[in-house]
Design a protein around this motif. Sequence first.
Motif, PDB file in Angstrom:
ATOM      1  N   VAL A  12       0.864  -1.181   0.000  1.00 58.86           N
ATOM      2  CA  VAL A  12       0.000   0.000   0.000  1.00 58.86           C
ATOM      3  C   VAL A  12       0.895   1.223   0.000  1.00 58.86           C
ATOM      4  CG1 VAL A  12      -1.949  -1.079   1.193  1.00 58.86           C
ATOM      5  CG2 VAL A  12      -0.129  -0.008   2.533  1.00 58.86           C
ATOM      6  N   ILE A  13       0.352   2.376  -0.367  1.00 58.26           N
ATOM      7  CA  ILE A  13       1.149   3.608  -0.344  1.00 58.26           C
ATOM      8  C   ILE A  13       1.108   4.175   1.070  1.00 58.26           C
ATOM      9  CG2 ILE A  13       1.553   5.849  -1.458  1.00 58.26           C
ATOM     10  CD1 ILE A  13      -0.061   4.861  -3.823  1.00 58.26           C
ATOM     11  N   ASP A  14       1.835   3.520   1.960  1.00 56.59           N
ATOM     12  CA  ASP A  14       1.847   3.902   3.373  1.00 56.59           C
ATOM     13  C   ASP A  14       3.017   3.189   4.038  1.00 56.59           C
ATOM     14  OD1 ASP A  14       1.394   4.607   5.985  1.00 56.59           O
ATOM     15  OD2 ASP A  14      -0.607   3.724   6.128  1.00 56.59           O
ATOM     16  N   MET A  15       4.031   3.947   4.463  1.00 59.82           N
ATOM     17  CA  MET A  15       5.156   3.345   5.168  1.00 59.82           C
ATOM     18  C   MET A  15       4.809   2.960   6.597  1.00 59.82           C
ATOM     19  SD  MET A  15       7.717   2.818   3.235  1.00 59.82           S
ATOM     20  CE  MET A  15       8.856   2.338   4.542  1.00 59.82           C
ATOM     21  N   HIS A  16       3.704   3.487   7.106  1.00 55.87           N
ATOM     22  CA  HIS A  16       3.380   3.314   8.523  1.00 55.87           C
ATOM     23  C   HIS A  16       2.519   2.077   8.768  1.00 55.87           C
ATOM     24  CE1 HIS A  16       5.259   7.157   9.610  1.00 55.87           C
ATOM     25  NE2 HIS A  16       4.855   7.539   8.409  1.00 55.87           N
ATOM     26  N   VAL A  17       2.979   0.966   8.192  1.00 53.35           N
ATOM     27  CA  VAL A  17       2.368  -0.341   8.433  1.00 53.35           C
ATOM     28  C   VAL A  17       3.524  -1.262   8.826  1.00 53.35           C
ATOM     29  CG1 VAL A  17       0.852  -2.138   7.504  1.00 53.35           C
ATOM     30  CG2 VAL A  17       0.687   0.204   6.620  1.00 53.35           C
ATOM     31  N   PRO A  18       3.980  -1.187  10.083  1.00 54.73           N
ATOM     32  CA  PRO A  18       5.231  -1.847  10.469  1.00 54.73           C
ATOM     33  C   PRO A  18       5.245  -3.360  10.300  1.00 54.73           C
ATOM     34  CG  PRO A  18       4.590  -0.198  12.105  1.00 54.73           C
ATOM     35  CD  PRO A  18       3.433  -0.353  11.166  1.00 54.73           C
ATOM     36  N   GLU A  19       4.074  -3.990  10.322  1.00 53.99           N
ATOM     37  CA  GLU A  19       4.060  -5.437  10.160  1.00 53.99           C
ATOM     38  C   GLU A  19       4.489  -5.857   8.757  1.00 53.99           C
ATOM     39  OE1 GLU A  19      -0.338  -4.081   9.924  1.00 53.99           O
ATOM     40  OE2 GLU A  19       1.489  -3.564  11.045  1.00 53.99           O
ATOM     41  N   ARG A  20       4.581  -4.896   7.839  1.00 52.86           N
ATOM     42  CA  ARG A  20       5.050  -5.190   6.487  1.00 52.86           C
ATOM     43  C   ARG A  20       6.506  -4.802   6.270  1.00 52.86           C
ATOM     44  NH1 ARG A  20      -0.419  -3.504   3.002  1.00 52.86           N
ATOM     45  NH2 ARG A  20      -1.743  -5.073   3.974  1.00 52.86           N
ATOM     46  N   TRP A  21       7.168  -4.324   7.306  1.00 55.65           N
ATOM     47  CA  TRP A  21       8.580  -4.002   7.185  1.00 55.65           C
ATOM     48  C   TRP A  21       9.419  -5.271   7.132  1.00 55.65           C
ATOM     49  CZ3 TRP A  21       9.033   0.263  11.539  1.00 55.65           C
ATOM     50  CH2 TRP A  21       8.245   1.366  11.162  1.00 55.65           C
ATOM     51  N   GLY A  22      10.677  -5.118   6.748  1.00 55.88           N
ATOM     52  CA  GLY A  22      11.574  -6.254   6.710  1.00 55.88           C
ATOM     53  C   GLY A  22      12.079  -6.624   8.093  1.00 55.88           C
ATOM     54  N   PHE A  23      12.801  -7.750   8.130  1.00 60.49           N
ATOM     55  CA  PHE A  23      13.398  -8.252   9.367  1.00 60.49           C
ATOM     56  C   PHE A  23      14.898  -7.969   9.334  1.00 60.49           C
ATOM     57  CE2 PHE A  23       9.604 -10.812   8.763  1.00 60.49           C
ATOM     58  CZ  PHE A  23       9.045 -10.847  10.038  1.00 60.49           C
ATOM     59  N   LEU A  24      15.395  -7.367  10.417  1.00 58.48           N
ATOM     60  CA  LEU A  24      16.824  -7.089  10.572  1.00 58.48           C
ATOM     61  C   LEU A  24      17.372  -8.085  11.585  1.00 58.48           C
ATOM     62  CD1 LEU A  24      19.311  -5.263  10.076  1.00 58.48           C
ATOM     63  CD2 LEU A  24      18.509  -3.839  11.962  1.00 58.48           C
ATOM     64  N   HIS A  25      18.234  -8.992  11.135  1.00 62.15           N
ATOM     65  CA  HIS A  25      18.789 -10.036  11.988  1.00 62.15           C
ATOM     66  C   HIS A  25      20.238  -9.691  12.337  1.00 62.15           C
ATOM     67  CE1 HIS A  25      15.336 -12.672  11.245  1.00 62.15           C
ATOM     68  NE2 HIS A  25      15.476 -12.414   9.961  1.00 62.15           N
ATOM     69  N   PHE A  26      20.507  -9.488  13.615  1.00 64.12           N
ATOM     70  CA  PHE A  26      21.859  -9.180  14.075  1.00 64.12           C
ATOM     71  C   PHE A  26      22.649 -10.477  14.228  1.00 64.12           C
ATOM     72  CE2 PHE A  26      19.345  -5.554  15.362  1.00 64.12           C
ATOM     73  CZ  PHE A  26      20.202  -4.479  15.179  1.00 64.12           C
ATOM     74  N   LEU A  27      23.860 -10.501  13.637  1.00 60.74           N
ATOM     75  CA  LEU A  27      24.719 -11.674  13.680  1.00 60.74           C
ATOM     76  C   LEU A  27      26.083 -11.301  14.237  1.00 60.74           C
ATOM     77  CD1 LEU A  27      23.910 -13.125  10.133  1.00 60.74           C
ATOM     78  CD2 LEU A  27      22.823 -13.703  12.311  1.00 60.74           C
ATOM     79  N   GLU A  28      26.651 -12.162  15.085  1.00 61.16           N
ATOM     80  CA  GLU A  28      27.959 -11.899  15.662  1.00 61.16           C
ATOM     81  C   GLU A  28      29.077 -12.099  14.654  1.00 61.16           C
ATOM     82  OE1 GLU A  28      29.383 -10.689  18.202  1.00 61.16           O
ATOM     83  OE2 GLU A  28      27.706 -10.368  19.564  1.00 61.16           O
ATOM     84  N   GLN A  29      28.812 -12.784  13.566  1.00 57.74           N
ATOM     85  CA  GLN A  29      29.850 -12.963  12.550  1.00 57.74           C
ATOM     86  C   GLN A  29      30.330 -11.597  12.085  1.00 57.74           C
ATOM     87  OE1 GLN A  29      28.957 -15.665   9.390  1.00 57.74           O
ATOM     88  NE2 GLN A  29      30.468 -14.774   8.002  1.00 57.74           N
ATOM     89  N   THR A  30      31.627 -11.398  12.082  1.00 60.39           N
ATOM     90  CA  THR A  30      32.177 -10.089  11.708  1.00 60.39           C
ATOM     91  C   THR A  30      32.538 -10.042  10.245  1.00 60.39           C
ATOM     92  OG1 THR A  30      34.430 -10.760  12.291  1.00 60.39           O
ATOM     93  CG2 THR A  30      33.122  -9.695  14.011  1.00 60.39           C
ATOM     94  N   THR A  31      32.536  -8.839   9.722  1.00 60.00           N
ATOM     95  CA  THR A  31      33.056  -8.640   8.377  1.00 60.00           C
ATOM     96  C   THR A  31      34.559  -8.824   8.395  1.00 60.00           C
ATOM     97  OG1 THR A  31      33.264  -6.268   8.794  1.00 60.00           O
ATOM     98  CG2 THR A  31      31.239  -7.041   7.751  1.00 60.00           C
ATOM     99  N   THR A  32      35.131  -9.122   7.281  1.00 52.71           N
ATOM    100  CA  THR A  32      36.571  -9.310   7.146  1.00 52.71           C
ATOM    101  C   THR A  32      37.197  -8.113   6.465  1.00 52.71           C
ATOM    102  OG1 THR A  32      36.275 -11.695   6.977  1.00 52.71           O
ATOM    103  CG2 THR A  32      38.370 -10.801   6.228  1.00 52.71           C
ATOM    104  N   GLN A  33      38.133  -7.503   7.115  1.00 56.85           N
ATOM    105  CA  GLN A  33      38.809  -6.354   6.497  1.00 56.85           C
ATOM    106  C   GLN A  33      39.728  -6.847   5.389  1.00 56.85           C
ATOM    107  OE1 GLN A  33      40.323  -3.126   8.785  1.00 56.85           O
ATOM    108  NE2 GLN A  33      39.432  -3.901  10.678  1.00 56.85           N
TER     109      GLN A  33
END
Length: 256
Positions: free
Chosen positions: A233-254
């Motif tokens: 829908v043209i409405d950002m304010h429907v949080p149940e349709r937002w994506g999932f952000l999963h935090f992981l301890e795996q680090t990036t490699t420089q």
Amino acid sequence: MTKTGWAVLLGAGLGVVMSATAGVSAPLSYPCLRASAPIHIDGKPDDAAWRNAPWTADFVDIEGDSKPRPKYRTRVKMLWDDQYLYIAAELEEPDVKATLTQHDSVIFKDNDFEVFIRPLPDTDSYYEFEINALNTGWDLFLPKPYNQDGQPDNSWDIQGLKSAIAVQGTLNKSTDKDRGWTVEIAYPLSAFASRQAVPKPRDGTTWRINFSRVEWTSGQPNEDNWVWSPQGVIDMHVPERWGFLHFLEQTTTQKN
């Protein structure tokens, strides 16, 4: 998180639709890796820590695949550490423009980039941040969505926020052709404390998040709304349709 589990999340973050309901794609997911080192916020996502952070899928129309694909590419990548959620965005744009310079202006009157975060997924509340190519921001807290009679709290500020813009071209000069603009944000994990007690993320923590880009086309009365995880829908304010952000301890490699 096992390697297999991480790979599944990585695929989802790159735009794999896992299921659909009533013709609307299921929310996407993103595997947010731990940064290998603090990131210098200068608007250019070229720090070594960024190199193994995956880009999201390209943004689509807010209503989803039933609408035309956006004419300009937009994508995001994220990292985290004990202090910040880091966000980098890349916005293709042949004529980068911005006019608003006052903090907490209605930023979407310019072309902008927007972040919506619900760090407590089981609550109605969430946080919004908008930024334009002049690095002017608007931050607000919503105790509940507008369609539930929520009233925005503009007095909330992201204390300790770091943000920067880099323009690949010339800002506010329509006589040449630009490539676009990039955004870097260091969003303090402590920023929510004045409104809610939000535990610091750890391996396996999941938040809800989405991103929006408002694009105004000269001569057109309505703006385009392009997002990472489509709303349906043209409405950002429907949080149940937002994506999932999963935090992981795996680090990036420089890498050098």
